[in-house]
Design a protein around this motif. Structure first.
Motif, PDB file in Angstrom:
ATOM      1  N   MET A  17       0.833  -1.195   0.000  1.00 23.06           N
ATOM      2  CA  MET A  17       0.000   0.000   0.000  1.00 23.06           C
ATOM      3  C   MET A  17       0.868   1.245   0.000  1.00 23.06           C
ATOM      4  N   LYS A  18       0.303   2.319  -0.530  1.00 24.33           N
ATOM      5  CA  LYS A  18       0.886   3.640  -0.352  1.00 24.33           C
ATOM      6  C   LYS A  18       0.007   4.363   0.655  1.00 24.33           C
ATOM      7  N   ILE A  19       0.586   4.672   1.811  1.00 28.52           N
ATOM      8  CA  ILE A  19      -0.183   5.192   2.936  1.00 28.52           C
ATOM      9  C   ILE A  19       0.239   6.619   3.229  1.00 28.52           C
ATOM     10  N   LEU A  20      -0.736   7.521   3.346  1.00 28.11           N
ATOM     11  CA  LEU A  20      -0.482   8.850   3.862  1.00 28.11           C
ATOM     12  C   LEU A  20      -0.865   8.842   5.334  1.00 28.11           C
ATOM     13  N   VAL A  21       0.117   9.067   6.200  1.00 29.37           N
ATOM     14  CA  VAL A  21      -0.101   9.079   7.641  1.00 29.37           C
ATOM     15  C   VAL A  21      -0.062  10.522   8.114  1.00 29.37           C
ATOM     16  N   THR A  22      -1.156  11.017   8.694  1.00 31.49           N
ATOM     17  CA  THR A  22      -1.117  12.351   9.300  1.00 31.49           C
ATOM     18  C   THR A  22      -0.640  12.210  10.739  1.00 31.49           C
ATOM     19  N   GLY A  23       0.206  13.156  11.165  1.00 31.34           N
ATOM     20  CA  GLY A  23       0.752  13.073  12.523  1.00 31.34           C
ATOM     21  C   GLY A  23       1.802  11.997  12.682  1.00 31.34           C
ATOM     22  N   GLY A  24       2.520  11.713  11.617  1.00 30.96           N
ATOM     23  CA  GLY A  24       3.485  10.619  11.641  1.00 30.96           C
ATOM     24  C   GLY A  24       4.781  10.908  12.362  1.00 30.96           C
ATOM     25  N   ALA A  25       4.956  12.128  12.872  1.00 28.43           N
ATOM     26  CA  ALA A  25       6.124  12.431  13.701  1.00 28.43           C
ATOM     27  C   ALA A  25       5.763  12.461  15.179  1.00 28.43           C
ATOM     28  N   GLY A  26       4.520  12.133  15.496  1.00 24.99           N
ATOM     29  CA  GLY A  26       4.098  12.050  16.886  1.00 24.99           C
ATOM     30  C   GLY A  26       4.347  10.667  17.464  1.00 24.99           C
ATOM     31  N   PHE A  27       3.802  10.430  18.631  1.00 22.54           N
ATOM     32  CA  PHE A  27       4.082   9.189  19.357  1.00 22.54           C
ATOM     33  C   PHE A  27       3.503   7.961  18.645  1.00 22.54           C
ATOM     34  N   ILE A  28       2.185   7.898  18.508  1.00 25.53           N
ATOM     35  CA  ILE A  28       1.571   6.733  17.862  1.00 25.53           C
ATOM     36  C   ILE A  28       1.828   6.759  16.362  1.00 25.53           C
ATOM     37  N   GLY A  29       1.720   7.953  15.760  1.00 23.16           N
ATOM     38  CA  GLY A  29       1.932   8.050  14.324  1.00 23.16           C
ATOM     39  C   GLY A  29       3.301   7.563  13.890  1.00 23.16           C
ATOM     40  N   SER A  30       4.330   7.878  14.649  1.00 21.27           N
ATOM     41  CA  SER A  30       5.674   7.441  14.270  1.00 21.27           C
ATOM     42  C   SER A  30       5.818   5.933  14.401  1.00 21.27           C
ATOM     43  N   ALA A  31       5.124   5.337  15.375  1.00 23.93           N
ATOM     44  CA  ALA A  31       5.152   3.874  15.490  1.00 23.93           C
ATOM     45  C   ALA A  31       4.499   3.230  14.270  1.00 23.93           C
ATOM     46  N   THR A  91       4.229  20.278  15.377  1.00 23.38           N
ATOM     47  CA  THR A  91       3.880  21.069  16.547  1.00 23.38           C
ATOM     48  C   THR A  91       4.712  20.597  17.739  1.00 23.38           C
ATOM     49  N   TYR A  92       4.397  21.099  18.930  1.00 27.14           N
ATOM     50  CA  TYR A  92       5.271  20.908  20.095  1.00 27.14           C
ATOM     51  C   TYR A  92       5.561  19.440  20.410  1.00 27.14           C
ATOM     52  N   ALA A  93       4.612  18.535  20.165  1.00 27.31           N
ATOM     53  CA  ALA A  93       4.790  17.138  20.570  1.00 27.31           C
ATOM     54  C   ALA A  93       5.391  16.266  19.471  1.00 27.31           C
ATOM     55  N   ALA A  94       5.649  16.833  18.303  1.00 30.62           N
ATOM     56  CA  ALA A  94       6.218  16.068  17.191  1.00 30.62           C
ATOM     57  C   ALA A  94       7.731  16.120  17.234  1.00 30.62           C
ATOM     58  N   PRO A 116       7.237  13.576  26.760  1.00 33.69           N
ATOM     59  CA  PRO A 116       7.289  13.635  28.227  1.00 33.69           C
ATOM     60  C   PRO A 116       6.349  14.657  28.861  1.00 33.69           C
ATOM     61  N   GLU A 117       5.039  14.464  28.575  1.00 32.24           N
ATOM     62  CA  GLU A 117       4.005  15.215  29.279  1.00 32.24           C
ATOM     63  C   GLU A 117       2.934  14.261  29.821  1.00 32.24           C
ATOM     64  N   LYS A 118       2.945  12.999  29.354  1.00 29.74           N
ATOM     65  CA  LYS A 118       1.977  12.001  29.785  1.00 29.74           C
ATOM     66  C   LYS A 118       2.537  11.235  30.986  1.00 29.74           C
ATOM     67  N   LEU A 119       1.665  10.482  31.657  1.00 32.95           N
ATOM     68  CA  LEU A 119       1.994   9.918  32.966  1.00 32.95           C
ATOM     69  C   LEU A 119       3.273   9.089  32.979  1.00 32.95           C
ATOM     70  N   ILE A 120       3.390   8.113  32.094  1.00 33.47           N
ATOM     71  CA  ILE A 120       4.518   7.177  32.195  1.00 33.47           C
ATOM     72  C   ILE A 120       5.863   7.869  31.962  1.00 33.47           C
ATOM     73  N   PRO A 121       6.040   8.635  30.877  1.00 35.78           N
ATOM     74  CA  PRO A 121       7.350   9.307  30.749  1.00 35.78           C
ATOM     75  C   PRO A 121       7.610  10.331  31.844  1.00 35.78           C
ATOM     76  N   VAL A 122       6.563  11.001  32.333  1.00 28.80           N
ATOM     77  CA  VAL A 122       6.762  11.950  33.427  1.00 28.80           C
ATOM     78  C   VAL A 122       7.290  11.230  34.664  1.00 28.80           C
ATOM     79  N   ILE A 123       6.718  10.092  34.984  1.00 30.00           N
ATOM     80  CA  ILE A 123       7.162   9.345  36.161  1.00 30.00           C
ATOM     81  C   ILE A 123       8.603   8.880  35.989  1.00 30.00           C
ATOM     82  N   ILE A 124       8.941   8.343  34.830  1.00 31.05           N
ATOM     83  CA  ILE A 124      10.305   7.853  34.604  1.00 31.05           C
ATOM     84  C   ILE A 124      11.322   8.990  34.740  1.00 31.05           C
ATOM     85  N   LEU A 125      11.051  10.092  34.071  1.00 32.51           N
ATOM     86  CA  LEU A 125      12.034  11.182  34.044  1.00 32.51           C
ATOM     87  C   LEU A 125      12.096  11.913  35.381  1.00 32.51           C
TER      88      LEU A 125
END
Length: 346
Positions: A1-15, A34-37, A192-201
């Motif tokens: 497939m040829k896939i266009l992914v929006t938000g592909g530099a974010g957390f889930i999108g990059s995965a 934006t800030y989270a990408a 690092p604004e969500k719970l798990i990375p905040v706790i680790i860091l």
């Protein structure tokens, strides 16, 4: 497939981007940065001949029309969204603009593109959403695809609105759509604004480990790489017009989660005192949903998918990743809101 992914530099999108490239698909990563990408999230595939990056904003309709005309995707996987509940409490406008208006723009661009292509049967518009649109559960029960929507935060309300738009474009215009609603994701490259990375860091820095309320809020935790696998499966084999709930089958309270993280850190990076000594209970955020839990029967029975990573294994892999990739998260420490308590202006 040829896939266009929006938000592909974010957390889930990059995965999704990384997994799609590994699976041999062509990927166009459309992201406004934006800030989270973070383009480091896709650095491992950046030089792959099947990968292209396009800086564009889903709020910019002409840019979307141009992207579709230039790249002619078979599938659009729409992950671009504002997603942090606390930020939505402080600034709901950005969530309406991106999650509602941006989704509308993308749907209209996709509809025009699909028409001009002759309405090919192979085309799909896959909208990725959240279980938070269903509201809050009591101590028993699970969300199914038939659970009525009952969003409680500006974030979840904006995602519910986008879900309704996607379904409407499917029913009214015949656009071939499929939707997914997922539980809480975690794993490598989590901003690092969500719970798990905040706790680790915070633990590594010897700072307090903040837990809202009494820590009894329950979430179903889904390892992000499991989620990426499920999303690509739905994009290829999901029934058009149908929605699929994607859950991790790993429920635990926020307090239990933080205690598990502390135990892993005690073992992998022991400090002078147990990390659990840093746990600090803070004032709960407004409208904090008590419990989320997903019934994943449909995706399991229809598409044969279920999560492969337990929360214990996933948390260990996540902690090890943050320990091994200090340069990634250090570079993000000065971005807006990182390390701050948000969602308190209300």
């Amino acid at each position: 497939m040829k896939i266009l992914v929006t938000g592909g530099a974010g957390f889930i999108g990059s995965a999704v981007v990384r997994r799609a490239i590994r699976d041999g698909h062509q990927v166009v990563n459309l992201d406004a940065l934006t800030y989270a990408a973070c383009l480091e999230n896709v650095a491992e595939v950046a030089n792959d001949p099947n990968y292209n990056f396009l800086k564009a904003d889903i709020r910019d309709r002409p840019a979307l029309d141009q992207a579709l005309a230039d790249h002619a995707p078979d599938v659009i996987m729409h992950l671009a969204a504002e997603s942090h509940v606390d930020r939505s409490i402080d600034g709901p406008g950005a969530f309406v603009e991106t999650n509602v208006t941006g989704t509308y723009n993308l749907l209209e661009a996709a509809r025009v593109y699909w028409d001009r292509q002759g309405r090919p049967d192979s085309f799909r518009f896959h909208h990725i959403s959240t279980d938070e649109v269903y509201g809050s559960l009591g101590p028993i029960g699970q969300f199914t695809e038939e659970t009525p929507y009952d969003p409680r935060s500006p974030y979840s309300a904006s995602k519910a609105a986008s879900d309704h738009l996607v379904r409407a474009w499917g029913e009214t215009y015949g656009l071939p759509v499929v939707l997914t609603n997922c539980s809480n994701n975690y794993g490598p490259y989590h901003f690092p604004e969500k719970l798990i990375p905040v706790i680790i860091l915070n633990a590594l820095a010897g700072k307090p480990l903040p837990i809202y309320g009494d820590g009894s809020n329950v979430r179903d935790w889904l390892f992000v790489e499991d989620h990426a696998e499920a999303l690509l499966l739905v994009a290829q084999k999901g029934e058009l017009g149908r929605s699929y709930n994607i859950g991790g089958e790993n429920e635990c309270s926020n307090l239990q989660l933080v205690q598990m993280l502390c135990g892993i850190l005690d073992r992998l990076r022991p400090g002078a005192e147990p990390y659990a000594d840093l746990i600090t209970f803070v004032t709960d955020r407004p409208g904090h949903d008590a419990r989320y839990a997903i019934d994943p029967t449909r995706i399991r029975d229809e598409l044969g998918w279920r999560p492969s990573v337990s929360v214990e294994e996933g948390l260990e892999r996540t902690v090890r990743w943050y320990l091994d990739n200090e340069s990634w998260w250090q570079a993000l420490q000065n971005r807006e809101g990182v390390g701050e308590r948000l969602g308190t202006k209300a």
